[in-house]
Scaffold this active site. Sequence first.
Site, short mmCIF file in Angstrom:
data_model
loop_
_atom_site.label_atom_id
_atom_site.label_comp_id
_atom_site.label_asym_id
_atom_site.label_seq_id
_atom_site.Cartn_x
_atom_site.Cartn_y
_atom_site.Cartn_z
CG HIS A 119 -2.11 0.83 1.15
ND1 HIS A 119 -2.29 1.87 0.35
CD2 HIS A 119 -2.65 1.03 2.35
CE1 HIS A 119 -3.26 2.52 0.61
NE2 HIS A 119 -3.68 2.20 2.09
CG ASP A 123 2.81 4.64 -3.72
OD1 ASP A 123 1.86 3.63 -3.48
OD2 ASP A 123 2.27 5.55 -3.24
CE LYS A 150 1.96 -9.30 -6.29
NZ LYS A 150 1.80 -10.68 -6.29
CG HIS A 189 -4.56 0.73 -8.22
ND1 HIS A 189 -5.73 0.74 -8.09
CD2 HIS A 189 -3.90 1.59 -7.23
CE1 HIS A 189 -5.98 1.21 -6.98
NE2 HIS A 189 -5.05 1.96 -6.62
CG PHE A 195 5.33 -1.01 -11.55
CD1 PHE A 195 6.64 -0.75 -11.41
CD2 PHE A 195 5.16 -0.41 -13.01
CE1 PHE A 195 7.43 0.18 -11.94
CE2 PHE A 195 5.89 0.39 -13.89
CZ PHE A 195 6.99 0.63 -13.14
C1 SDX Z 1 -1.46 2.26 -3.28
O1 SDX Z 1 -6.00 0.69 -3.31
C2 SDX Z 1 -5.87 1.92 -3.42
O2 SDX Z 1 -6.24 2.76 -3.94
C3 SDX Z 1 -4.11 2.27 -2.77
C4 SDX Z 1 -3.51 3.78 -3.37
C5 SDX Z 1 -4.40 4.57 -2.45
O3 SDX Z 1 -4.17 5.63 -3.21
O4 SDX Z 1 -4.48 4.46 -1.57
O5 SDX Z 1 -3.82 3.81 -4.81
C6 SDX Z 1 -2.19 3.50 -2.98
O6 SDX Z 1 -1.56 1.54 -2.25
C7 SDX Z 1 -1.04 1.91 -4.40
C8 SDX Z 1 -0.41 0.42 -4.81
C9 SDX Z 1 0.87 0.40 -4.16
N1 SDX Z 1 1.45 -0.91 -3.96
C10 SDX Z 1 2.54 -1.36 -4.63
O7 SDX Z 1 3.22 -0.67 -5.84
C11 SDX Z 1 3.22 -2.82 -4.36
C12 SDX Z 1 3.32 -3.61 -5.70
N2 SDX Z 1 1.89 -3.87 -6.50
C13 SDX Z 1 1.48 -5.12 -6.17
O8 SDX Z 1 1.73 -5.65 -5.00
C14 SDX Z 1 0.04 -5.14 -6.49
O9 SDX Z 1 -0.34 -4.52 -7.77
C15 SDX Z 1 -1.21 -4.64 -5.65
C16 SDX Z 1 -1.15 -5.08 -4.35
C17 SDX Z 1 -1.26 -3.24 -5.88
C18 SDX Z 1 -2.50 -4.85 -6.43
O10 SDX Z 1 -2.62 -6.44 -6.37
P1 SDX Z 1 -3.78 -7.18 -6.74
O11 SDX Z 1 -5.02 -6.54 -7.12
O12 SDX Z 1 -4.01 -8.06 -5.53
O13 SDX Z 1 -3.21 -8.09 -7.99
P2 SDX Z 1 -2.58 -9.38 -7.83
O14 SDX Z 1 -1.31 -9.37 -6.83
O15 SDX Z 1 -3.62 -10.46 -7.61
O16 SDX Z 1 -1.75 -9.34 -9.01
C19 SDX Z 1 -2.59 -9.75 -10.45
C20 SDX Z 1 -1.40 -10.27 -11.12
C21 SDX Z 1 -0.52 -11.42 -10.53
O17 SDX Z 1 -0.03 -12.43 -11.55
P3 SDX Z 1 -0.30 -13.73 -11.24
O18 SDX Z 1 0.11 -14.21 -9.85
O19 SDX Z 1 -1.65 -14.09 -11.41
O20 SDX Z 1 0.39 -14.56 -12.44
O21 SDX Z 1 -0.60 -9.42 -11.64
C22 SDX Z 1 0.74 -9.60 -10.98
C23 SDX Z 1 0.75 -10.77 -9.99
O22 SDX Z 1 1.78 -11.25 -9.84
N3 SDX Z 1 1.08 -8.39 -10.32
C24 SDX Z 1 2.55 -7.77 -10.37
C25 SDX Z 1 2.44 -6.74 -9.84
N4 SDX Z 1 1.33 -6.30 -9.35
C26 SDX Z 1 0.64 -7.36 -9.80
N5 SDX Z 1 3.67 -8.49 -10.71
C27 SDX Z 1 5.05 -7.79 -10.45
N6 SDX Z 1 4.88 -6.53 -9.85
C28 SDX Z 1 3.58 -5.93 -9.32
N7 SDX Z 1 3.92 -4.92 -8.82
#
Ligand code: SDX
Length: 384
Positions: A226, A325, A266, A272, A270
């Site tokens: 987050h 971010d 991760k 969301h 990147f």
């Molecule tokens: C914020 O919710 C909000 O509005 C938050 C926010 C706000 O203003 O309050 O916008 C602020 O928190 C932004 C997010 C910051 N977090 C990160 O940057 C951390 C890295 N991102 C990931 O952990 C992920 O993208 C999440 C947690 C943000 C969202 O993840 P989801 O919706 O749970 O998606 P997922 O993890 O199920 O991913 C779907 C697929 C997966 O591949 P598979 O396992 O299905 O093969 O996409 C891949 C993931 O592995 N993936 C990534 C990735 N994000 C998703 N792969 C590599 N790097 C990433 N960052």
Amino acid sequence: MTTAPTHAKGLEGVIAGETEICNVEQTSLIYRGYEIADLAANASFEEVAYLLLVGNKPTADELASFKAELVAERSLPGAVVEFLKTSGDLVNNQYAVPMDILRTAVSILSHLDADCQDNAADANLRKSKRLLAQIPTVIGHMQNSIEGKEFIAPNANLSHSANLLYMMTGSEPTPEAEKVMDVSLVLYAEHDYNASTFTARVISGTLGDLHGAVTGAIAALKGKLHGGANEAAMDMLADIRKDIGPDNDLGKVTDWMHKAFAEKRKLMGFGHRVYKNGDHRAPILHGLGRKAAEARGEEFVKLFELGEMVQKIMEDEKKIYPNVDFPCGMTYFTMGIPVPQYTPIFVASRITGWAAHIMEQHANNRLIRPRVAYIGPAPRNWND
Ligand code: SDX
């Protein structure tokens, strides 16, 4: 009202309430009806804070008195100042990170706020304004303590954003730096039912008080999935820089990314949960940050070029886009802000969104208590 139960891991796609404050969609991000690009281009952070807390765009007189209220509330009670004097040692000896210090400071502030136990609308608004005004001072004093310096008092002549920067460094920011900070706070202010805001709603939904809900929200925002991602994104770019050397060699960057993909890492900054075609806030901050880098010099332009290489590989090979971010990390680094203060600065902005949601929850409350699918052992007897 009962509807068919929804079972979604992480509540993905579940509509968990109603709000008048914000709407996050693939196609738009609005705060109380105003598009984020409109606000970023035309509103100051103080105006956006008023919009979120009170519900409408302030008139000139309303804005002037709001600003005066915030300036008047910037200083901290003695007990918090005393705690912050110890914060430098706690951080430097690795017992705590700045987000932990900020969380504790908000808890101490609750003990010293006469309105703490009062959830009435007027008391909540007073507390929201106090925390909005006090959090930048907590961040500034904490940073002074980490650097072993005397505390820099708030400067009543500076805007909210300029004062935040001033208290961390002791020098008044340039108008350009003030503008970049101000827009970043506008972009960070609110984002409907994100994890930290939902935490605040769950706590206020039990009729917990505003300071307690904010304390929980800070704990949730710290996580690098987050808000902690802005620090983690800059740490990731620093790791890449360390591995590939001073030049942005595309082959080396691609190899680094492919190794990360193979390890199923991760990549911070990147992806969301809602935005699958890009975060409306990211290009706005990226553009501002890149301009700041061009003004700052070659090293910082190369950082943005490295970030753009990483971003292109993520988009081309994974169809995963930067969230706010990612540009924030590069932008705050270019501004010389210490990396561990990036997420506390996120708090200095998101306190407005959290407080708006806490007030909305208290004003029209229903306890938030979802169900859970049991997958544990079948029924059995203790004396069997
Ligand atoms: C914020 O919710 C909000 O509005 C938050 C926010 C706000 O203003 O309050 O916008 C602020 O928190 C932004 C997010 C910051 N977090 C990160 O940057 C951390 C890295 N991102 C990931 O952990 C992920 O993208 C999440 C947690 C943000 C969202 O993840 P989801 O919706 O749970 O998606 P997922 O993890 O199920 O991913 C779907 C697929 C997966 O591949 P598979 O396992 O299905 O093969 O996409 C891949 C993931 O592995 N993936 C990534 C990735 N994000 C998703 N792969 C590599 N790097 C990433 N960052």
